[in-house]
Design an enzyme around this catalytic site. Structure first.
Site, PDB file in Angstrom:
ATOM      1  N   ASP A  60      56.537  68.109  61.363  1.00 43.09           N
ATOM      2  CA  ASP A  60      57.516  67.017  61.397  1.00 43.09           C
ATOM      3  C   ASP A  60      58.474  67.229  60.228  1.00 43.09           C
ATOM      4  O   ASP A  60      58.114  67.839  59.232  1.00 43.09           O
ATOM      5  CB  ASP A  60      56.792  65.671  61.241  1.00 43.09           C
ATOM      6  CG  ASP A  60      57.622  64.500  61.774  1.00 43.09           C
ATOM      7  OD1 ASP A  60      57.295  64.003  62.875  1.00 43.09           O
ATOM      8  OD2 ASP A  60      58.587  64.093  61.102  1.00 43.09           O
ATOM      9  N   ILE A 117      60.288  53.461  77.014  1.00 43.06           N
ATOM     10  CA  ILE A 117      58.937  53.486  76.432  1.00 43.06           C
ATOM     11  C   ILE A 117      58.932  52.684  75.137  1.00 43.06           C
ATOM     12  O   ILE A 117      59.841  52.837  74.302  1.00 43.06           O
ATOM     13  CB  ILE A 117      58.506  54.943  76.125  1.00 43.06           C
ATOM     14  CG1 ILE A 117      58.659  55.849  77.364  1.00 43.06           C
ATOM     15  CG2 ILE A 117      57.085  54.977  75.566  1.00 43.06           C
ATOM     16  CD1 ILE A 117      57.791  55.493  78.546  1.00 43.06           C
ATOM     17  N   ASN A 160      58.290  67.490  70.762  1.00 43.26           N
ATOM     18  CA  ASN A 160      58.602  66.082  71.018  1.00 43.26           C
ATOM     19  C   ASN A 160      59.890  65.632  70.334  1.00 43.26           C
ATOM     20  O   ASN A 160      60.347  64.518  70.536  1.00 43.26           O
ATOM     21  CB  ASN A 160      57.411  65.243  70.495  1.00 43.26           C
ATOM     22  CG  ASN A 160      57.707  63.756  70.493  1.00 43.26           C
ATOM     23  OD1 ASN A 160      57.870  63.163  71.558  1.00 43.26           O
ATOM     24  ND2 ASN A 160      57.804  63.139  69.311  1.00 43.26           N
ATOM     25  N   TYR A 198      73.213  62.581  74.136  1.00 44.98           N
ATOM     26  CA  TYR A 198      71.760  62.554  74.339  1.00 44.98           C
ATOM     27  C   TYR A 198      71.378  63.064  75.740  1.00 44.98           C
ATOM     28  O   TYR A 198      70.559  63.981  75.865  1.00 44.98           O
ATOM     29  CB  TYR A 198      71.249  61.130  74.117  1.00 44.98           C
ATOM     30  CG  TYR A 198      69.758  60.941  74.233  1.00 44.98           C
ATOM     31  CD1 TYR A 198      68.903  61.352  73.218  1.00 44.98           C
ATOM     32  CD2 TYR A 198      69.198  60.325  75.358  1.00 44.98           C
ATOM     33  CE1 TYR A 198      67.525  61.157  73.322  1.00 44.98           C
ATOM     34  CE2 TYR A 198      67.832  60.122  75.466  1.00 44.98           C
ATOM     35  CZ  TYR A 198      67.002  60.537  74.443  1.00 44.98           C
ATOM     36  OH  TYR A 198      65.639  60.340  74.548  1.00 44.98           O
TER      37      TYR A 198
HETATM   38  N1  LIG Z   1      61.051  55.837  73.521  1.00 45.23           N
HETATM   39  C1  LIG Z   1      61.769  56.049  74.570  1.00 45.23           C
HETATM   40  O1  LIG Z   1      62.155  55.079  75.226  1.00 45.23           O
HETATM   41  C2  LIG Z   1      62.104  57.473  74.983  1.00 45.23           C
HETATM   42  C3  LIG Z   1      62.655  57.666  76.225  1.00 45.23           C
HETATM   43  C4  LIG Z   1      62.945  58.943  76.633  1.00 45.23           C
HETATM   44  C5  LIG Z   1      62.685  60.025  75.813  1.00 45.23           C
HETATM   45  N2  LIG Z   1      62.161  59.817  74.601  1.00 45.23           N
HETATM   46  C6  LIG Z   1      61.920  61.004  73.748  1.00 45.23           C
HETATM   47  O2  LIG Z   1      60.704  60.871  73.028  1.00 45.23           O
HETATM   48  C7  LIG Z   1      60.816  61.634  71.815  1.00 45.23           C
HETATM   49  C8  LIG Z   1      60.570  60.835  70.561  1.00 45.23           C
HETATM   50  O3  LIG Z   1      59.668  59.818  70.728  1.00 45.23           O
HETATM   51  P1  LIG Z   1      58.857  59.238  69.477  1.00 45.23           P
HETATM   52  O4  LIG Z   1      58.443  57.885  69.861  1.00 45.23           O
HETATM   53  O5  LIG Z   1      57.806  60.188  69.049  1.00 45.23           O
HETATM   54  O6  LIG Z   1      60.029  59.123  68.373  1.00 45.23           O
HETATM   55  P2  LIG Z   1      60.138  59.162  66.807  1.00 45.23           P
HETATM   56  O7  LIG Z   1      61.550  58.751  66.538  1.00 45.23           O
HETATM   57  O8  LIG Z   1      59.022  58.398  66.192  1.00 45.23           O
HETATM   58  O9  LIG Z   1      60.066  60.702  66.445  1.00 45.23           O
HETATM   59  C9  LIG Z   1      58.884  61.468  66.304  1.00 45.23           C
HETATM   60  C10 LIG Z   1      58.994  62.317  65.078  1.00 45.23           C
HETATM   61  O10 LIG Z   1      60.072  63.251  65.160  1.00 45.23           O
HETATM   62  C11 LIG Z   1      60.448  63.527  63.834  1.00 45.23           C
HETATM   63  N3  LIG Z   1      61.737  64.209  63.752  1.00 45.23           N
HETATM   64  C12 LIG Z   1      62.976  63.705  63.902  1.00 45.23           C
HETATM   65  N4  LIG Z   1      63.901  64.655  63.699  1.00 45.23           N
HETATM   66  C13 LIG Z   1      63.221  65.803  63.419  1.00 45.23           C
HETATM   67  C14 LIG Z   1      63.612  67.130  63.120  1.00 45.23           C
HETATM   68  N5  LIG Z   1      64.901  67.468  63.037  1.00 45.23           N
HETATM   69  N6  LIG Z   1      62.648  68.051  62.907  1.00 45.23           N
HETATM   70  C15 LIG Z   1      61.338  67.713  62.980  1.00 45.23           C
HETATM   71  N7  LIG Z   1      60.913  66.462  63.227  1.00 45.23           N
HETATM   72  C16 LIG Z   1      61.845  65.521  63.458  1.00 45.23           C
HETATM   73  C17 LIG Z   1      60.444  62.166  63.160  1.00 45.23           C
HETATM   74  O11 LIG Z   1      60.300  62.279  61.757  1.00 45.23           O
HETATM   75  C18 LIG Z   1      59.260  61.485  63.817  1.00 45.23           C
HETATM   76  O12 LIG Z   1      58.097  61.510  63.007  1.00 45.23           O
HETATM   77  C19 LIG Z   1      62.241  62.163  71.764  1.00 45.23           C
HETATM   78  O13 LIG Z   1      62.299  63.472  72.250  1.00 45.23           O
HETATM   79  C20 LIG Z   1      62.957  61.193  72.680  1.00 45.23           C
HETATM   80  O14 LIG Z   1      64.168  61.723  73.151  1.00 45.23           O
HETATM   81  C21 LIG Z   1      61.868  58.570  74.157  1.00 45.23           C
END
Ligand SMILES: NC(=O)c1ccc[n+]([C@@H]2O[C@H](COP(=O)([O-])OP(=O)(O)OC[C@H]3O[C@@H](n4cnc5c(N)ncnc54)[C@H](O)[C@@H]3O)[C@@H](O)[C@H]2O)c1
Length: 270
Positions: A49, A198, A102, A165
């Site tokens: 991360d 989500i 992710n 996005y």
């Molecule tokens: N929640 C929703 O409604 C939803 C819907 C569709 C897709 N998604 C996808 O789900 C994923 C994220 O979900 P989440 O709940 O784990 O989000 P989150 O924002 O908690 O991110 C997970 C982790 O990614 C890390 N991160 C951010 N930028 C980074 C980088 N440049 N390098 C390494 N790590 C990095 C953050 O520090 C965080 O710990 C994304 O790909 C998002 O597009 C989410």
């Protein structure tokens, strides 16, 4: 036997960047849920991360449950960091069989007036970061005799409305096909998961407390999904149960994309 027994998994973006749900102490996002669920199924997990503290929090949660995990800092917009993340998984656990990326970011403003620098930053993380993790993970997975990869896309990949996005996620769907075709004979499968709305850390951070009430009426199932529901789809795609599935996506959206009118639905009787 557990479904990912004897497998080594790297989860990029395996921390969680947002508040926990009310009444919960550990903030659960998609990446953290994926790492924890796969560890429960026997995988040894390298969590990377951009926030080391957040990756360590996920690893600690896994170890507290009796699983095996390590954490390291790696920003996917850095090629050196992506290479180091893969090297760390292999040196810690001896091989790499499975990879989930992710990482995905979104800006509050996502239209064509966005600063070009923000566009470049988003693509560098959401798309170039996927390419870089694949570039270094695939040779190791091939070396290990094959395995599986899941990239976190979004239902935004197949729905319009944004300038950055959605296009970044649509490209991920194309990328999984490219990997699937190129590496099928190397026993490497590659698929995407497309979450809908989500209740994850990302959503709680960007949408605030009111998001559930605002979006639930638009979803045929009448509620947001949970990160665990995304994680179960990812686990399936990583497992041998998906042995003939490659180059495709699974929507995890409670029927959102199946709904043609996208108008608020009548209240569900329960
Ligand atoms: N929640 C929703 O409604 C939803 C819907 C569709 C897709 N998604 C996808 O789900 C994923 C994220 O979900 P989440 O709940 O784990 O989000 P989150 O924002 O908690 O991110 C997970 C982790 O990614 C890390 N991160 C951010 N930028 C980074 C980088 N440049 N390098 C390494 N790590 C990095 C953050 O520090 C965080 O710990 C994304 O790909 C998002 O597009 C989410």
């Amino acid at each position: 036997m557990k479904r990912l027994q004897n497998k080594v998994l790297l989860v990029a973006g395996g921390g969680a960047d947002g508040p926990p749900n009310k009444g919960e102490t550990l903030a659960i996002g998609n990446g953290r849920a994926i790492a924890m669920l796969c560890a429960r199924e026997g995988a040894r997990v390298m969590i990377t991360d951009r926030s080391l503290a957040s990756a360590q929090e996920t690893a600690a949660a896994i170890v507290a449950e009796g699983g095996v995990a390590q954490a390291m800092e790696a920003d996917v917009s850095s090629e050196a960091a992506c290479r180091a993340a893969v090297e760390a998984a292999v040196s810690q656990f001896g091989a790499l069989h499975l990879m989930v990326n992710n990482v995905g970011i979104v800006y509050p403003l996502d239209d064509f007036s966005i600063d070009t620098a923000d566009y470049d930053r988003l693509m560098s993380v959401n798309l170039r970061g996927q390419f870089l993790m694949l570039k270094y993970a695939i040779p190791e997975i091939v070396k290990a005799g094959g395995g599986a990869i899941v990239l976190n896309s979004s239902m935004a990949a197949i729905r319009g409305g944004g300038a950055t996005y959605g296009p970044s996620k649509a490209a991920i769907n194309s990328m999984v096909r490219g990997v699937a075709v190129r590496y099928a004979r190397d026993n490497v499968r590659c698929n995407a998961v497309m979450p809908g709305l989500i209740n994850s850390t990302l959503a709680r951070r960007t949408g605030g407390e009111g998001r559930d009430a605002a979006v639930a009426p638009l979803i045929p199932m009448g509620r947001q999904g949970t990160p665990w529901e995304v994680a179960h789809a990812v686990l399936f795609l990583l497992s041998d149960e998906a042995s003939y599935i490659t180059g495709t996506e699974i929507l995890v959206d409670g029927g959102f994309c199946a709904n043609i009118n996208l108008a608020p639905l009548p209240r569900l009787s329960r």
